[in-house]
Write a protein that holds these residues in place. Structure first.
Motif, PDB file in Angstrom:
ATOM      1  N   SER A  89       0.834  -1.204   0.000  1.00 45.63           N
ATOM      2  CA  SER A  89       0.000   0.000   0.000  1.00 45.63           C
ATOM      3  C   SER A  89       0.867   1.252   0.000  1.00 45.63           C
ATOM      4  CB  SER A  89      -0.933   0.006   1.212  1.00 45.63           C
ATOM      5  OG  SER A  89      -1.922  -1.002   1.077  1.00 45.63           O
ATOM      6  N   LYS A  90       1.964   1.225   0.752  1.00 44.13           N
ATOM      7  CA  LYS A  90       2.869   2.379   0.778  1.00 44.13           C
ATOM      8  C   LYS A  90       3.425   2.645  -0.615  1.00 44.13           C
ATOM      9  CE  LYS A  90       4.338   1.430   5.533  1.00 44.13           C
ATOM     10  NZ  LYS A  90       5.448   0.900   6.367  1.00 44.13           N
ATOM     11  N   ILE A  91       3.857   1.587  -1.284  1.00 45.88           N
ATOM     12  CA  ILE A  91       4.403   1.740  -2.633  1.00 45.88           C
ATOM     13  C   ILE A  91       3.333   2.255  -3.587  1.00 45.88           C
ATOM     14  CG2 ILE A  91       5.327   0.478  -4.624  1.00 45.88           C
ATOM     15  CD1 ILE A  91       6.685  -1.412  -2.577  1.00 45.88           C
ATOM     16  N   PHE A  92       2.123   1.735  -3.453  1.00 45.22           N
ATOM     17  CA  PHE A  92       1.030   2.160  -4.327  1.00 45.22           C
ATOM     18  C   PHE A  92       0.714   3.639  -4.136  1.00 45.22           C
ATOM     19  CE2 PHE A  92      -3.591   2.977  -4.638  1.00 45.22           C
ATOM     20  CZ  PHE A  92      -3.730   2.834  -6.011  1.00 45.22           C
ATOM     21  N   VAL A  93       0.611   4.074  -2.875  1.00 47.99           N
ATOM     22  CA  VAL A  93       0.294   5.475  -2.589  1.00 47.99           C
ATOM     23  C   VAL A  93       1.373   6.394  -3.151  1.00 47.99           C
ATOM     24  CG1 VAL A  93       0.146   7.185  -0.729  1.00 47.99           C
ATOM     25  CG2 VAL A  93      -1.143   5.048  -0.565  1.00 47.99           C
ATOM     26  N   LYS A  94       2.636   6.056  -2.933  1.00 52.34           N
ATOM     27  CA  LYS A  94       3.726   6.897  -3.444  1.00 52.34           C
ATOM     28  C   LYS A  94       3.760   6.898  -4.969  1.00 52.34           C
ATOM     29  CE  LYS A  94       6.906   5.021  -0.690  1.00 52.34           C
ATOM     30  NZ  LYS A  94       8.234   4.807  -0.008  1.00 52.34           N
ATOM     31  N   THR A  95       3.407   5.770  -5.566  1.00 55.92           N
ATOM     32  CA  THR A  95       3.403   5.674  -7.034  1.00 55.92           C
ATOM     33  C   THR A  95       2.320   6.531  -7.642  1.00 55.92           C
ATOM     34  OG1 THR A  95       4.300   3.416  -6.978  1.00 55.92           O
ATOM     35  CG2 THR A  95       3.196   4.112  -9.009  1.00 55.92           C
ATOM     36  N   ILE A  96       1.097   6.449  -7.102  1.00 52.01           N
ATOM     37  CA  ILE A  96      -0.006   7.221  -7.672  1.00 52.01           C
ATOM     38  C   ILE A  96       0.200   8.720  -7.480  1.00 52.01           C
ATOM     39  CG2 ILE A  96      -1.505   7.155  -5.612  1.00 52.01           C
ATOM     40  CD1 ILE A  96      -3.888   6.837  -7.470  1.00 52.01           C
ATOM     41  N   LEU A  97       0.800   9.103  -6.366  1.00 52.47           N
ATOM     42  CA  LEU A  97       1.108  10.514  -6.138  1.00 52.47           C
ATOM     43  C   LEU A  97       2.169  11.004  -7.123  1.00 52.47           C
ATOM     44  CD1 LEU A  97       1.133  10.659  -2.236  1.00 52.47           C
ATOM     45  CD2 LEU A  97      -0.589  11.619  -3.757  1.00 52.47           C
ATOM     46  N   ALA A  98       3.168  10.173  -7.367  1.00 50.46           N
ATOM     47  CA  ALA A  98       4.223  10.545  -8.312  1.00 50.46           C
ATOM     48  C   ALA A  98       3.663  10.673  -9.727  1.00 50.46           C
ATOM     49  CB  ALA A  98       5.345   9.504  -8.278  1.00 50.46           C
ATOM     50  N   GLN A  99       2.765   9.775 -10.083  1.00 48.17           N
ATOM     51  CA  GLN A  99       2.167   9.826 -11.420  1.00 48.17           C
ATOM     52  C   GLN A  99       1.393  11.119 -11.644  1.00 48.17           C
ATOM     53  OE1 GLN A  99      -0.141   6.202 -11.480  1.00 48.17           O
ATOM     54  NE2 GLN A  99       1.581   4.958 -12.212  1.00 48.17           N
ATOM     55  N   LYS A 100       0.750  11.595 -10.595  1.00 46.41           N
ATOM     56  CA  LYS A 100      -0.039  12.818 -10.699  1.00 46.41           C
ATOM     57  C   LYS A 100       0.756  14.065 -10.294  1.00 46.41           C
ATOM     58  CE  LYS A 100      -4.542  10.652 -10.198  1.00 46.41           C
ATOM     59  NZ  LYS A 100      -4.925  11.058 -11.576  1.00 46.41           N
ATOM     60  N   LYS A 101       2.046  13.875 -10.032  1.00 44.09           N
ATOM     61  CA  LYS A 101       2.934  14.969  -9.633  1.00 44.09           C
ATOM     62  C   LYS A 101       2.401  15.701  -8.406  1.00 44.09           C
ATOM     63  CE  LYS A 101       4.714  15.603 -14.307  1.00 44.09           C
ATOM     64  NZ  LYS A 101       4.902  16.545 -15.452  1.00 44.09           N
ATOM     65  N   MET A 102       1.930  14.908  -7.449  1.00 47.41           N
ATOM     66  CA  MET A 102       1.420  15.437  -6.194  1.00 47.41           C
ATOM     67  C   MET A 102       2.435  15.226  -5.082  1.00 47.41           C
ATOM     68  SD  MET A 102      -2.591  14.311  -6.169  1.00 47.41           S
ATOM     69  CE  MET A 102      -3.832  15.369  -6.886  1.00 47.41           C
ATOM     70  N   LYS A 103       2.393  16.112  -4.097  1.00 45.91           N
ATOM     71  CA  LYS A 103       3.292  16.027  -2.953  1.00 45.91           C
ATOM     72  C   LYS A 103       2.499  15.776  -1.676  1.00 45.91           C
ATOM     73  CE  LYS A 103       6.753  19.118  -4.973  1.00 45.91           C
ATOM     74  NZ  LYS A 103       7.483  20.401  -4.807  1.00 45.91           N
ATOM     75  N   LEU A 104       2.981  14.840  -0.890  1.00 50.14           N
ATOM     76  CA  LEU A 104       2.382  14.534   0.404  1.00 50.14           C
ATOM     77  C   LEU A 104       3.408  14.865   1.477  1.00 50.14           C
ATOM     78  CD1 LEU A 104       0.346  13.296   2.363  1.00 50.14           C
ATOM     79  CD2 LEU A 104       1.164  11.030   1.698  1.00 50.14           C
ATOM     80  N   HIS A 105       3.428  16.126   1.905  1.00 53.55           N
ATOM     81  CA  HIS A 105       4.402  16.577   2.898  1.00 53.55           C
ATOM     82  C   HIS A 105       3.771  16.823   4.269  1.00 53.55           C
ATOM     83  CE1 HIS A 105       7.432  18.123  -0.349  1.00 53.55           C
ATOM     84  NE2 HIS A 105       7.406  16.816  -0.235  1.00 53.55           N
ATOM     85  N   TYR A 106       2.436  16.803   4.345  1.00 52.46           N
ATOM     86  CA  TYR A 106       1.724  17.083   5.595  1.00 52.46           C
ATOM     87  C   TYR A 106       0.809  15.910   5.933  1.00 52.46           C
ATOM     88  CZ  TYR A 106       3.120  22.048   5.350  1.00 52.46           C
ATOM     89  OH  TYR A 106       3.821  23.227   5.317  1.00 52.46           O
ATOM     90  N   TRP A 107       0.672  15.645   7.238  1.00 50.52           N
ATOM     91  CA  TRP A 107      -0.181  14.539   7.705  1.00 50.52           C
ATOM     92  C   TRP A 107      -0.743  14.903   9.071  1.00 50.52           C
ATOM     93  CZ3 TRP A 107       2.297   9.663  10.255  1.00 50.52           C
ATOM     94  CH2 TRP A 107       1.299   8.738  10.614  1.00 50.52           C
ATOM     95  N   GLY A 108      -2.067  14.771   9.212  1.00 51.04           N
ATOM     96  CA  GLY A 108      -2.696  15.060  10.501  1.00 51.04           C
ATOM     97  C   GLY A 108      -4.220  15.120  10.385  1.00 51.04           C
ATOM     98  N   VAL A 109      -4.945  15.319  11.446  1.00 49.71           N
ATOM     99  CA  VAL A 109      -4.431  15.706  12.758  1.00 49.71           C
ATOM    100  C   VAL A 109      -4.193  14.433  13.581  1.00 49.71           C
ATOM    101  CG1 VAL A 109      -4.947  16.941  14.878  1.00 49.71           C
ATOM    102  CG2 VAL A 109      -5.649  17.918  12.657  1.00 49.71           C
TER     103      VAL A 109
END
Length: 289
Positions: A89-109
């Motif tokens: 799942s971690k690999i999938f999430v990072k892959t789909i974000l990379a494909q869409k050129k999205m950044k996941l730098h924040y997480w919360g709350v």
């Protein structure tokens, strides 16, 4: 005669050089002041799995994501976004974000219950490339969490839910940040308004220590149940907030958190993005040619 001409040419060239240098300096100074990255808190799309939420955010042309714990991944993946996610799942999430050129730098709350949970959170965040943990830490864990943030080269942003939440007013956040260099503030302006606080004054009190802003508008002051509104259609002084952030040379993320029309809120988010873009054009127009 030739000497006079040569002298005049030298003076002219010197003047042009000075003028060009002054212009370049001014342009470079202005280029340091840039509009903030616009993001979205995926709680906006919490009725949908992560992969659908990403599609919705992408359709709104938002490329910066703030994830939350517990959102189902979706598709063939049966787990949720949290510290116990499978490696696949971690690999999938990072892959789909990379494909869409999205950044996941924040997480919360996040609401860690102790040191053991903080350890898991930081390790998971490192694996996912997360830089800022938006949280409401237990006060007895502040020293430990701040230390871990330094070790992992991350930042913690304390979030303010409405009163009587533990960090509902800025002074409580300021006290928590004291002697904790890796702890900052996540300014949820809607919750301040709901708690009977002036968001502009709150921003000023946290001068230089804000790293995330949850952007929303509401319809009523000093009512924790105040309804969400489209940006610019509520009562919050949003432009005053932007001016205060600009004065502080804010460099964090502006994170839309849209809390209405849950089943069909993409049109509302798009309207928010359009309004925000227009306001940013006006706010920063003096710095761009």
């Amino acid at each position: 005669m030739r000497k006079n001409i040569k002298y005049k040419i030298t003076i002219l060239l010197s003047f042009l050089l000075m003028t060009t240098t002054a212009f370049e300096t001014k342009r470079n100074d202005n280029s340091k002041i840039k509009p903030w990255h616009l993001g979205i808190q995926l709680w906006t799309f919490h009725l949908y799995p992560f992969i659908t939420a990403i599609e919705k955010a992408d359709s709104c042309k938002i490329k910066n994501i703030e994830a939350y714990s517990g959102q189902p991944i979706g598709g063939i993946y049966t787990d949720s976004f949290n510290v116990n996610m499978s490696d696949k799942s971690k690999i999938f999430v990072k892959t789909i974000l990379a494909q869409k050129k999205m950044k996941l730098h924040y997480w919360g709350v996040l609401n860690p219950s102790g040191k053991k949970e903080w350890n898991k959170i930081f390790e998971f965040a490192k694996q996912m490339g997360i830089k800022v943990l938006v949280a409401e830490p237990l006060k007895e864990d502040l020293d430990y969490a701040d230390s871990l943030a330094g070790i992992y080269s991350m930042k913690i942003a304390i979030h303010n839910h409405p009163k009587p939440a533990p960090y509902w007013e800025p002074q409580l956040v300021i006290e928590a940040m004291n002697k904790h260099p890796n702890i900052y503030a996540c300014a949820d302006i809607g919750h301040w308004e709901r708690s009977g606080l002036n968001p502009v004054e709150c921003i000023k009190l946290l001068n230089g220590k804000i790293i995330d802003v949850h952007l929303k508008d509401v319809d009523e002051f000093n009512n924790i149940d105040a309804n969400n509104k489209i940006l610019g259609k509520g009562i919050i002084n949003l432009n005053g907030i932007f001016e205060a952030l600009k004065k502080q040379k804010y460099t964090g993320q502006i994170t839309i958190e849209h809390e209405q029309d849950w089943l069909n809120n993409v049109p509302g988010v798009k309207e928010n993005v359009k309004w925000y873009s227009n306001e940013m054009n006006k706010l920063f127009s003096s710095n761009y040619r």
